[in-house]
Write a protein that holds these residues in place. Structure first.
Motif, short mmCIF file in Angstrom:
data_model
loop_
_atom_site.label_atom_id
_atom_site.label_comp_id
_atom_site.label_asym_id
_atom_site.label_seq_id
_atom_site.Cartn_x
_atom_site.Cartn_y
_atom_site.Cartn_z
N ASP A 166 -10.31 67.74 61.40
CA ASP A 166 -9.33 68.40 60.67
C ASP A 166 -9.65 68.43 59.29
O ASP A 166 -8.87 69.15 58.61
CB ASP A 166 -8.15 67.43 60.52
N PHE A 167 -10.99 68.36 58.94
CA PHE A 167 -11.62 68.35 57.63
C PHE A 167 -12.69 69.23 57.47
O PHE A 167 -13.58 69.53 58.31
CB PHE A 167 -11.53 66.86 57.18
N THR A 168 -13.00 69.32 56.05
CA THR A 168 -14.47 69.84 55.69
C THR A 168 -14.87 69.15 54.79
O THR A 168 -14.40 68.62 53.83
CB THR A 168 -14.19 71.36 55.01
N LEU A 169 -16.14 68.71 55.01
CA LEU A 169 -17.00 67.88 54.04
C LEU A 169 -18.04 68.69 53.11
O LEU A 169 -18.56 69.67 53.57
CB LEU A 169 -17.97 67.04 54.95
N LEU A 170 -17.77 68.35 52.10
CA LEU A 170 -18.58 69.13 51.00
C LEU A 170 -19.33 68.23 49.98
O LEU A 170 -18.90 67.27 49.77
CB LEU A 170 -17.53 69.82 49.93
N GLY A 171 -20.65 68.76 49.71
CA GLY A 171 -21.68 68.09 48.91
C GLY A 171 -22.86 68.69 49.00
O GLY A 171 -23.22 69.68 49.64
N THR A 172 -23.91 68.11 48.29
CA THR A 172 -23.91 66.80 47.36
C THR A 172 -24.16 66.87 46.05
O THR A 172 -24.48 67.95 45.62
CB THR A 172 -24.43 65.97 48.30
N THR A 173 -24.13 66.10 45.36
CA THR A 173 -24.76 65.88 43.80
C THR A 173 -25.98 65.24 43.87
O THR A 173 -26.42 64.60 44.57
CB THR A 173 -23.68 65.35 42.97
N ASP A 174 -26.69 65.41 42.73
CA ASP A 174 -27.92 64.49 42.30
C ASP A 174 -27.72 64.11 40.65
O ASP A 174 -27.94 64.98 39.94
CB ASP A 174 -29.12 65.26 42.36
N VAL A 175 -27.45 62.91 40.55
CA VAL A 175 -27.30 62.15 39.28
C VAL A 175 -28.08 61.22 39.21
O VAL A 175 -27.68 60.12 39.82
CB VAL A 175 -25.70 61.98 38.93
N GLU A 176 -29.02 61.01 38.31
CA GLU A 176 -29.87 59.90 38.12
C GLU A 176 -29.10 58.85 37.53
O GLU A 176 -28.41 58.95 36.48
CB GLU A 176 -31.22 60.07 37.29
#
Length: 509
Positions: free
Chosen positions: A267-277
């Motif tokens: 039922d969903f959509t997964l969105l990503g990702t980030t890169d934060v040190e």
């Protein structure tokens, strides 16, 4: 004589994989984890078994080749929790040129000895079903293969297999000190459920504590870290279903990063990702509003219907403990791993730096090969052809297995049957036991969660809290009514007592 041949510190995918490999080679092994299995980095991934198409741009050919080779090994080992995905990469005319993408996909098709997964091809997004959700300027693109994985379950299944081969698995048990003894290590442990402390001895230690790898080494005053890690936070958001087809998107961003949009939990959509040190203590990280905005904004560059932060129903974030290769950009830090075997004290301690879920089995195999001589191991590598618990499905044919289960359990709700077969594979028989109708599944907590599953996870998979069950052993937290986590936690505390044992216990009568 030492209590154990090997103590593995850290219950993420690398630690569980090493414990499994070691137990299968005949060693007496203990795996300890200070929290829940896969509670940190290993449950915070993009849920992909993939070669890493973008790593080709950084000339990380060895990593890509190893990862591509592992896709099909893992697919055969656990076809219930790992399955093929087809990715759509829309061509963005302002970013990478078409010829460069074609070259990358040619390498991707041919580097890893692909046999089961179909090769890449060009697609016309004006007619392809995946084009309907995209803005009209994206008229062409490319299609290629990788795989999905239930990441936290992959960790648990490795721990289960290790335990079935004799490994002692202790969750909520922190290693508080490591001391050099005479020809062995003394490992001090603290059980966070019972409050009890004890010590064990081991001929060797594997330090697979991920973001805490250097902190674990610091417990022994005689040792110092010869390598380093960089802590890079990666965050994901989950929104209601954005598209209604089985394809996964990989989007190019203007900052040279990429983003995934993945069908998630029906039922969903997964969105990503980030890169934060980050520099903060791992385990305290949280997603920032700026990360949510970044993910939604970049996804909206491609989709017809914009995605806004107020659509987000769930987020998760974790820290990747990347091997420090002195890169000046967090996105360019290698995702490969380094293993450091230190024999300076006369007793081995092997530390794991970096790594990714796709290559965990190979990492574990290499780690045990390195310990072969110091520990006098006579049996060699064995995990490549071996199934994980529940994965012994004939010919890795999940659809055929599902069909047989539909005939065997005609009374079981269809959605629940698919959920159980996907999460537990052939262990569905152990989960359901003698149940022959829906009433025999026990207390219904709402949505797809029944007592029979809760009892199974506590007895067989070291689940100790509602969060373990709703967000790691499953993602039923997305499908149950608000307040279920509190109700389930109270039910567990009423029916179970974990304070006197680190092992699964029967319900308190």
């Amino acid at each position: 004589m030492s209590d154990f041949d090997l103590v593995v510190i850290g219950g993420g995918v690398n630690g569980a994989g090493i414990a499994r490999d070691a137990a299968g080679r005949g060693l007496k092994v203990m795996l300890c984890e200070k929290d829940d299995l896969a509670q940190h980095t290993s449950s915070s991934s993009s849920k992909l078994i993939h070669g890493g198409l973008r790593y080709l741009e950084h000339y990380d050919f060895a990593l890509v080749r190893h990862a591509l080779g592992e896709r099909e090994v893992l697919l055969k080992a656990a076809p219930h929790i790992i399955w093929p995905l087809r990715f759509i990469l829309p061509h963005h005319k302002a970013l990478r040129p078409r010829w460069l993408i074609r070259l990358g996909l040619f390498l991707y098709d041919n580097l890893g000895g692909r046999k089961l997964l179909p090769r890449s091809n060009s697609v016309d997004l004006k007619t392809h079903v995946a084009g309907r959700a995209l803005k009209p300027e994206f008229t062409s693109g490319f299609e290629y293969s990788d795989c999905w994985v239930q990441d936290a379950r992959l960790v648990t299944l490795n721990a289960m297999d290790a335990a079935e081969r004799g490994c002692e698995v202790r969750v909520r048990t922190e290693c508080t000190d490591i001391i050099q003894g005479k020809g062995e290590w003394i490992v001090n442990l603290q059980n966070h459920l019972s409050g009890e402390a004890d010590s064990v001895t081991a001929r060797a230690i594997v330090n697979a504590s991920g973001p805490w790898v250097e902190k674990t080494l610091d417990l022994d005053e005689e040792h110092d870290s010869r390598m380093g890690v960089r802590l890079v936070k990666g965050s994901h958001v989950v929104v209601p279903k954005v598209f209604d087809h089985p394809y996964t998107y990989i989007f190019q961003n203007a900052d040279n990063r990429i983003m995934f949009a993945i069908p998630y939990e029906n039922d969903f959509t997964l969105l990503g990702t980030t890169d934060v040190e980050i520099q903060a203590e791992p385990g305290t990280e949280q997603i920032e509003q700026s990360e949510i905005d970044y993910i939604c904004s970049n996804a909206s560059e491609y989709f017809n219907t914009p995605i806004s932060p107020d659509q987000v129903v769930w987020t998760y974030t974790g820290v990747r403990p990347l091997y420090d290769d002195a890169s000046d950009n967090a996105s360019k830090v290698t995702r490969d791993y380094k293993l450091d075997l230190d024999m300076r004290a006369g007793v081995p301690i092997l530390s794991v730096y970096g790594g990714k879920i796709t290559t965990y089995r190979k990492l574990a195999e290499q780690a045990m090969d390195m310990l072969e001589e110091p520990l006098g191991i006579k049996s060699g590598a064995w995990t490549a052809p071996a199934s994980l618990p529940g994965g012994d499905i004939p010919d890795a044919d999940y659809d055929g297995f599902l069909s047989r289960c539909q005939s065997r359990y005609p009374w079981l709700d269809e959605v629940l049957l698919k959920d159980y077969t996907r999460n537990y594979g052939t262990r569905i028989s152990a989960l359901l036991g003698q149940a022959s109708d829906m009433k025999q599944l026990g207390h219904h907590f709402g949505g797809p969660l029944y007592q029979v599953e809760v009892d199974y996870l506590i007895a067989n998979e070291w689940a100790r809290s509602a969060a373990d069950i709703l967000w790691r052993r499953s993602k039923k937290g997305l499908h149950t009514p608000q307040g279920t986590e509190e109700v389930l936690q109270q039910w567990i505390e009423t029916h179970y007592d974990f304070a006197t044992s680190a092992r699964p216990r029967q319900a308190v009568s």
